[in-house]
Design an enzyme around this catalytic site. Structure first.
Site, PDB file in Angstrom:
ATOM      1  N   SER A 527       0.853  -1.193   0.000  1.00 22.21           N
ATOM      2  CA  SER A 527       0.000   0.000   0.000  1.00 22.21           C
ATOM      3  C   SER A 527       0.895   1.251   0.000  1.00 22.21           C
ATOM      4  O   SER A 527       1.683   1.424  -0.933  1.00 22.21           O
ATOM      5  CB  SER A 527      -0.951  -0.037   1.191  1.00 22.21           C
ATOM      6  OG  SER A 527      -2.000   0.862   1.032  1.00 22.21           O
ATOM      7  N   HIS A 640      -7.563  -5.533  -1.372  1.00 28.25           N
ATOM      8  CA  HIS A 640      -6.431  -4.873  -0.723  1.00 28.25           C
ATOM      9  C   HIS A 640      -6.027  -5.596   0.562  1.00 28.25           C
ATOM     10  O   HIS A 640      -4.909  -5.419   1.054  1.00 28.25           O
ATOM     11  CB  HIS A 640      -6.813  -3.424  -0.406  1.00 28.25           C
ATOM     12  CG  HIS A 640      -5.656  -2.502  -0.170  1.00 28.25           C
ATOM     13  ND1 HIS A 640      -4.732  -2.187  -1.151  1.00 28.25           N
ATOM     14  CD2 HIS A 640      -5.263  -1.817   0.936  1.00 28.25           C
ATOM     15  CE1 HIS A 640      -3.834  -1.352  -0.668  1.00 28.25           C
ATOM     16  NE2 HIS A 640      -4.127  -1.117   0.607  1.00 28.25           N
TER      17      HIS A 640
END
Length: 666
Positions: A527, A640
């Protein structure tokens, strides 16, 4: 290190249980909790356990194939309501604590979640996804075949989008369903829908007298363009709704005091956008006057520790004392989390804090004691009772796993950055460490960026140490745990001093640990950590291998494709796409692709809506076109959250690919 213990493997993710959500019984002699494991079919199972605080071992309560969670005892302690997928999707079930089969309470088409009792035990409140015209009295749960057919039929239909907030990484594309709050009458076995608005509602609490319900929602007229989350009071008799907060911030974790005259919550007004520290607020229930109790501390409230094994929700506060004169909460500070107490004058005290991760709490008013969930870097989880300042262990989780494997105990370091700021970090020695031998090195970079590495179990870090690497992980500026100025310091400066903080930490490690081979340095992160990995390889060639995970490579496109891009870009970089596209390009690692000489592995989930896979695709195509050493690994169906709660086999494969890349180049 114990010689006869083996090194950790990627597959060891399936070997241990993760505990969460401790919940005391009203009399304080017993508590319940959730244990999540990965079964032989590589699927997640969550079972409920109970344990008397005087017993040596907990007792398993549920045994079905599925996920059981959210155990909540009735005020008299005679019943337990919980959430279970045993019928196919999450529904509510009720069991008597003296034994017998659980009874299914809800058959809602889209499930029922997050149960909570009224103070008199006559009602249960819960959340359900409903369409506009749904009737809560005739909800019917679909069969597995019906759900599958509906899913297949929807896959053939176009998706019509007319909202800015039309998708989320956790839930995919949004439809017309909204989260509503339902009241269940335990005696009459009837349902009442309490909220009706065309927005999602979050249940917070019910007043001690049962007359008012506290809920959170964004009811702004322009709510599609607003990120506020306000608190509201619903009078259950008149149905009148009163707004408690001011529409300028986000508030949650709200609860009535036992006396009913006060309401506590966490919240902020976005003074520093997404880097704003939460405050502890108390409202007068009658006058709605607000008082901030946390002005004396420069610390993030709640648990902001980052890891890759923590599953399941847990209470983190604020929790009222029995006399309504104190509040208990978890705070995030310098690589650890602890239990804190605030009185109504704003005096803050530490009740428990050590070099570990307090991930959940349950308070019992009768005994004035706590059950705390605690993780350490070498132990995934256990529960402890904190009574009169003394901590005693209740569980001995994962003993078979821990007796078998060797885990590396982190060494804390403090690094001076280029401008004199202090940066905290940790070093893991490799498995089987031998004096006089040189070892390859991996720098790990956390996501967020407003999160915190620290004293918790982290499987990926332990795996790299097990594979023979020295592992360095740090909290550069932008991380939580070091005050408001520190967490805000990376905004509008991505790739600036946050980058030099990391390089200073690498320099420190090379200068102070002569067993690190300076010619075999690796770097990885996910991320924001993936963004920073991309940035690093475009700005230095000192690393010989890099793995970028669910990363950002191009802020220009991120603005329009991420579920948060339309506000996160401005919050973090200071500019949106049309404000200053040149500035966004300056912040984009893709701009510096020609400078990349480090072999790069790109790891990305196909269904990542936070940092969409096109970010990885752009980087891969550009580097490949430039004939750089690059490889792209795509994980089908993965969001994610792949590394933390993704499909178990995918999580293991991800770890194996990371290790493969570093083994090849380091």
């Amino acid at each position: 290190m114990t010689i006869n213990k083996r090194a950790v493997t990627a597959k060891d993710l399936t070997r241990f249980a993760v505990y969460s959500d401790p919940q005391y019984t009203p009399n304080g002699d017993t508590y319940a909790f959730v244990s999540t494991t990965i079964d032989k079919d590589n699927t997640y199972q969550s079972q409920l356990f109970t344990q008397k605080v005087t017993d040596a071992e907990p007792r398993q309560w549920t045994f079905d194939d599925g996920k059981n969670s959210n155990p909540r005892f009735s005020p008299d302690g005679q019943k337990l309501v919980f959430q279970s997928t045993r019928s196919g999707i999450p529904q509510l079930w009720l069991a008597h604590t003296d034994g017998g089969e659980a009874r299914q309470l809800t058959t809602f088409k889209n499930g029922a979640t997050n149960p909570a009792w009224s103070k008199d035990g006559k009602h249960i409140f819960f959340s359900a996804q409903l369409d506009k015209d749904d009737n809560v009295q005739n909800q019917k749960e679909q069969s597995k075949e019906e759900r599958q057919k509906e899913k297949e039929d929807k896959a053939k239909e176009p998706i019509v989008i007319n909202r800015l907030k039309h998708k989320s990484d956790s839930n995919g594309f949004r439809d017309e369903k909204r989260t509503q709050i339902i009241q269940y009458d335990v005696t009459k076995r009837t349902f009442t829908q309490l909220t009706l608005g065309d927005v999602d509602h979050g249940y917070e609490d019910i007043s001690p007298d049962g007359n008012q319900m506290l809920f959170s929602a964004n009811l702004d007229d322009n709510q599609d363009y607003s990120l506020t989350n306000d608190l509201f009071l619903l009078d259950l008799t008149s149905k009148e709704v009163v707004k408690l907060t001011d529409g300028k911030g986000s508030y949650d974790n709200a609860s009535f005091s036992p006396s009913g005259d006060k309401i506590a919550c966490f919240g902020s007004e976005f003074s520093y956008a997404g880097a704003t520290l939460d405050e502890l607020f108390v409202f007068d229930s009658a006058t709605k006057e607000r008082t901030c109790l946390s002005e004396s501390i420069d610390m993030q409230l709640d648990d902001l520790m980052i890891g890759d094994t923590r599953m399941g929700q847990s209470t983190t506060g604020p929790v009222w004392s029995k006399n309504s004169d104190q509040l208990f909460f978890i705070g995030t500070d310098h690589g650890a989390t602890g239990l804190y107490q605030a009185d109504l004058d704003g005096k803050i005290e530490v009740l428990y804090k050590d070099n570990n991760h307090v991930f959940g709490l349950s308070y019992n008013a009768k005994s004035e004691s706590f059950v705390l969930g605690i993780s350490t870097p070498t132990n995934p989880c256990n529960f402890y009772q904190l009574y009169d300042g003394e901590l005693s262990r209740l569980t001995n989780a994962n003993t078979e796993f821990l007796d078998e494997v060797s885990l590396s105990e982190p060494e804390t370091i403090t690094v001076e950055a280029e401008d004199g700021w202090k940066i905290q970090g940790w070093i893991l020695h490799p498995h089987g460490f031998e004096e006089g031998k040189k070892y390859p090195f991996v720098l790990e970079i956390h996501g967020g960026p407003h999160a915190m590495y620290g004293q918790t179990y982290f499987h990926e870090l332990q795996l790299l140490a097990a594979k023979g690497y020295v592992v360095l992980y740090t909290n550069p500026r932008g991380s939580h745990g070091y005050g408001q100025a520190f967490v805000n310091a990376c905004r509008a400066d991505y790739g600036g001093k946050d980058y030099t903080d990391l390089m200073s930490a690498v320099d420190y490690a090379l200068e102070n640990y002569d067993f690190i081979d300076k010619n075999r340095l690796g770097v990885t992160g996910g991320s924001y950590g993936g963004f920073m990995t991309n940035w690093i390889v475009g700005h230095t060639n000192r690393f010989k291998a890099a793995v970028t995970q669910r990363s950002i490579s191009n802020w220009l496109s991120f603005y329009g494709v991420s579920d948060i891009g339309y506000f996160f870009t401005e919050w973090e970089l200071g500019k949106n796409l049309l404000d200053d596209p040149k500035k966004l390009w300056e912040f984009s690692p893709l701009k510096y692709a020609e400078e990349v000489e480090t072999p790069l592995l790109i790891v990305h989930g196909e269904q990542d809506l936070r940092c969409p896979i096109e970010q990885g695709e752009q980087l891969f195509i550009t580097l490949k076109h430039l004939k750089k050493e690059v490889e792209f690994v795509r994980f089908p169906g993965a969001s994610h959250e792949l590394s933390r709660s993704g499909e178990p086999l995918m999580r293991i494969e991800r770890l194996n690919h990371i290790c493969r890349w570093f083994e090849k180049y380091l």
